[in-house]
Design a protein around this motif. Structure first.
Motif, mmCIF file in Angstrom:
data_model
loop_
_atom_site.group_PDB
_atom_site.id
_atom_site.type_symbol
_atom_site.label_atom_id
_atom_site.label_comp_id
_atom_site.label_asym_id
_atom_site.label_seq_id
_atom_site.Cartn_x
_atom_site.Cartn_y
_atom_site.Cartn_z
ATOM 1 N N ARG A 226 0.818 -1.225 0.000
ATOM 2 C CA ARG A 226 0.000 0.000 0.000
ATOM 3 C C ARG A 226 0.847 1.268 0.000
ATOM 4 O O ARG A 226 0.306 2.374 0.064
ATOM 5 N N GLY A 227 2.178 1.097 -0.024
ATOM 6 C CA GLY A 227 3.057 2.261 -0.004
ATOM 7 C C GLY A 227 3.104 2.946 1.339
ATOM 8 O O GLY A 227 3.437 4.141 1.429
ATOM 9 N N GLU A 228 2.812 2.211 2.405
ATOM 10 C CA GLU A 228 2.782 2.783 3.745
ATOM 11 C C GLU A 228 4.094 2.512 4.489
ATOM 12 O O GLU A 228 4.859 1.622 4.128
ATOM 13 N N SER A 229 4.315 3.259 5.538
ATOM 14 C CA SER A 229 5.465 3.032 6.400
ATOM 15 C C SER A 229 5.207 1.794 7.257
ATOM 16 O O SER A 229 4.102 1.604 7.779
ATOM 17 N N ILE A 230 6.230 0.956 7.405
ATOM 18 C CA ILE A 230 6.095 -0.268 8.203
ATOM 19 C C ILE A 230 6.133 0.084 9.683
ATOM 20 O O ILE A 230 6.993 0.827 10.139
ATOM 21 N N LYS A 231 5.193 -0.475 10.425
ATOM 22 C CA LYS A 231 5.139 -0.239 11.868
ATOM 23 C C LYS A 231 5.695 -1.471 12.581
ATOM 24 O O LYS A 231 5.229 -2.583 12.351
ATOM 25 N N ILE A 232 6.682 -1.275 13.438
ATOM 26 C CA ILE A 232 7.263 -2.387 14.189
ATOM 27 C C ILE A 232 7.200 -2.085 15.686
ATOM 28 O O ILE A 232 7.235 -0.927 16.110
ATOM 29 N N ARG A 233 7.083 -3.154 16.464
ATOM 30 C CA ARG A 233 6.891 -3.002 17.904
ATOM 31 C C ARG A 233 8.162 -3.232 18.710
ATOM 32 O O ARG A 233 8.364 -2.602 19.736
ATOM 33 N N TYR A 234 8.995 -4.179 18.267
ATOM 34 C CA TYR A 234 10.171 -4.556 19.059
ATOM 35 C C TYR A 234 11.404 -4.536 18.155
ATOM 36 O O TYR A 234 11.876 -5.593 17.719
ATOM 37 N N GLU A 301 6.141 1.474 17.039
ATOM 38 C CA GLU A 301 4.961 1.719 17.868
ATOM 39 C C GLU A 301 5.385 1.924 19.315
ATOM 40 O O GLU A 301 6.209 1.170 19.852
ATOM 41 N N GLN A 302 4.808 2.908 19.957
ATOM 42 C CA GLN A 302 5.193 3.227 21.325
ATOM 43 C C GLN A 302 4.421 2.413 22.356
ATOM 44 O O GLN A 302 4.860 2.262 23.490
ATOM 45 N N THR A 303 3.260 1.893 21.980
ATOM 46 C CA THR A 303 2.453 1.115 22.920
ATOM 47 C C THR A 303 2.785 -0.358 22.766
ATOM 48 O O THR A 303 2.460 -0.978 21.768
ATOM 49 N N GLN A 304 3.461 -0.926 23.763
ATOM 50 C CA GLN A 304 3.823 -2.339 23.766
ATOM 51 C C GLN A 304 3.117 -2.989 24.951
ATOM 52 O O GLN A 304 3.570 -2.900 26.091
ATOM 53 N N GLN A 305 1.997 -3.607 24.659
ATOM 54 C CA GLN A 305 1.107 -4.064 25.720
ATOM 55 C C GLN A 305 1.637 -5.289 26.459
ATOM 56 O O GLN A 305 1.366 -5.466 27.641
ATOM 57 N N HIS A 306 2.371 -6.139 25.797
ATOM 58 C CA HIS A 306 2.784 -7.400 26.384
ATOM 59 C C HIS A 306 4.291 -7.565 26.292
ATOM 60 O O HIS A 306 4.942 -7.064 25.376
#
Length: 366
Positions: A226-234, A301-306
């Motif tokens: 989709r041409g979007e920026s990849i979001k990574i958590r860790y 991503e700044q929210t890392q729930q687990h």
């Protein structure tokens, strides 16, 4: 070290194989590989978990006998199993996601732990009724180990455990498989059913045909498309990334050895990449973007729930020494083949031919 072994198509020709979880990512690849070698494949699983999905794109319903059912439904499972009367069983049905296990812990244990009980109990009851398989392979995960954040790879003799419901449930599945092998199927069991059972543990499998949510490669492919920026958590988490064909090759070798050599191979087996082939999430995403031809930025991503483990690696030396298994594709090759698969799909290439081509080149060491 044993000489490098090859999956033998002659061995699989005409073999009746029963696979739970055949509509999933790994299950679809395994079913197709087996069918292409002449095996008679029967699958038992829920409907494919995503749309799109590899099972439908490969039109696997035309190639295998498929039973749609829940692994927790013992009666339905038993009926499908007895109709198949298999020579070899692969148990892949599972709730496969760590994040989902936090949202649905009871369901995760029902599927991963008790689902394994239902499968092995189905095998036991059928065997007592005169329908014994020659081998059973129970598929779990590298996350079945109690993670100590060691820099060394985990060995089959290391302690099992888990701090999240998914990992814990997979450790339970390992203990259940070992118990059934010793109590009911092994050479010293009271009923002398003589059915060798092995468990197989692998890391993060990548490859074409995976659209699961909350998995790095499928999520990244969706965003790149989709041409979007990849979001990574860790970003600094280290995982044993490997192409899906690597562990499947190991599963097939284990099944062959169980049938040909029996109980000496009825144990746990690790299948992971070479120790030098690990990468952080951030490194992997960078390689993926470059291969895609769009070195776009990623965001964390700044929210890392687990809590997730930072380091996880398998020691596969036992499989190399005793099975003759060895990783064939390094990480860069595995990523390149994965990107090629998805980009070929965008060009509307035939999915069966894509998969057949990759299996051929994998087995030829290309």
């Amino acid at each position: 070290m044993r000489n490098l072994q090859r999956v033998d198509p002659d061995f699989w020709e005409g073999k009746k194989v029963f696979i739970t979880g055949h509509t999933g990512f790994k299950g679809s690849w395994l079913s197709f590989w087996l069918q292409s070698m002449g095996a008679e494949v029967t699958g038992y699983a829920l409907r494919p978990p995503t749309n799109p999905n590899l099972y439908d794109l490969m039109r696997m319903g035309d190639l295998v006998t498929s039973h749609i059912g829940d692994i927790r439904d013992s009666a339905s499972l038993s009926m499908a199993y007895r109709k198949a009367a298999p020579d070899i069983v692969f148990h892949l049905a599972a709730q496969p996601l760590v994040r989902d296990s936090y949202d649905n812990p009871a369901q995760t244990y029902e599927i991963n732990a008790m689902g394994t009980v239902h499968l092995l109990e189905t095998v036991r009851q059928a065997a007592l009724g005169g329908i014994p398989p020659k081998a059973v392979v129970v598929v779990t995960t590298d996350k079945c180990y109690e993670n100590q954040e060691w820099s060394r790879g985990y060995r089959e003799t290391d302690r099992l455990g888990g701090t999240d419901p998914y990992s814990s449930s997979k450790a339970c599945a390992e203990l259940i498989a070992a118990c059934y092998e010793k109590a009911f199927f092994g050479p010293h069991s009271p009923k002398l059913l003589q059915i060798p059972v092995a468990s197989v543990r692998a890391g993060n499998a990548i490859g074409g045909g995976d659209w699961a949510k909350d998995r790095l490669i499928p999520d990244s492919i969706r965003q790149l498309s989709r041409g979007e920026s990849i979001k990574i958590r860790y970003p600094q988490a280290i995982r044993p990334w490997q192409h899906v064909l690597e562990p499947l090759y190991g599963y097939l070798l284990v099944a062959q050895r169980l049938v040909e050599d029996g109980f000496s191979y009825a144990q746990a087996w690790n299948f992971g990449p070479d120790l030098g082939q690990t990468a952080t999430v951030e490194q992997l995403v960078g390689k993926l973007c470059n291969l895609w031809g769009n070195p776009s930025a990623y965001t964390v991503e700044q929210t890392q729930q687990h809590v997730e483990s930072r380091y996880l690696q398998l020691d596969s030396s036992k499989a190399m020494q005793l099975l003759g298994w060895k990783p064939r594709w390094e990480l860069d090759k595995a990523l390149a083949e994965t990107v090629h698969w998805y980009q070929s799909l965008q060009l509307q290439k035939d999915v069966r031919e894509l998969c057949r081509h990759q299996i051929h080149h994998y087995m030829e060491g290309e």
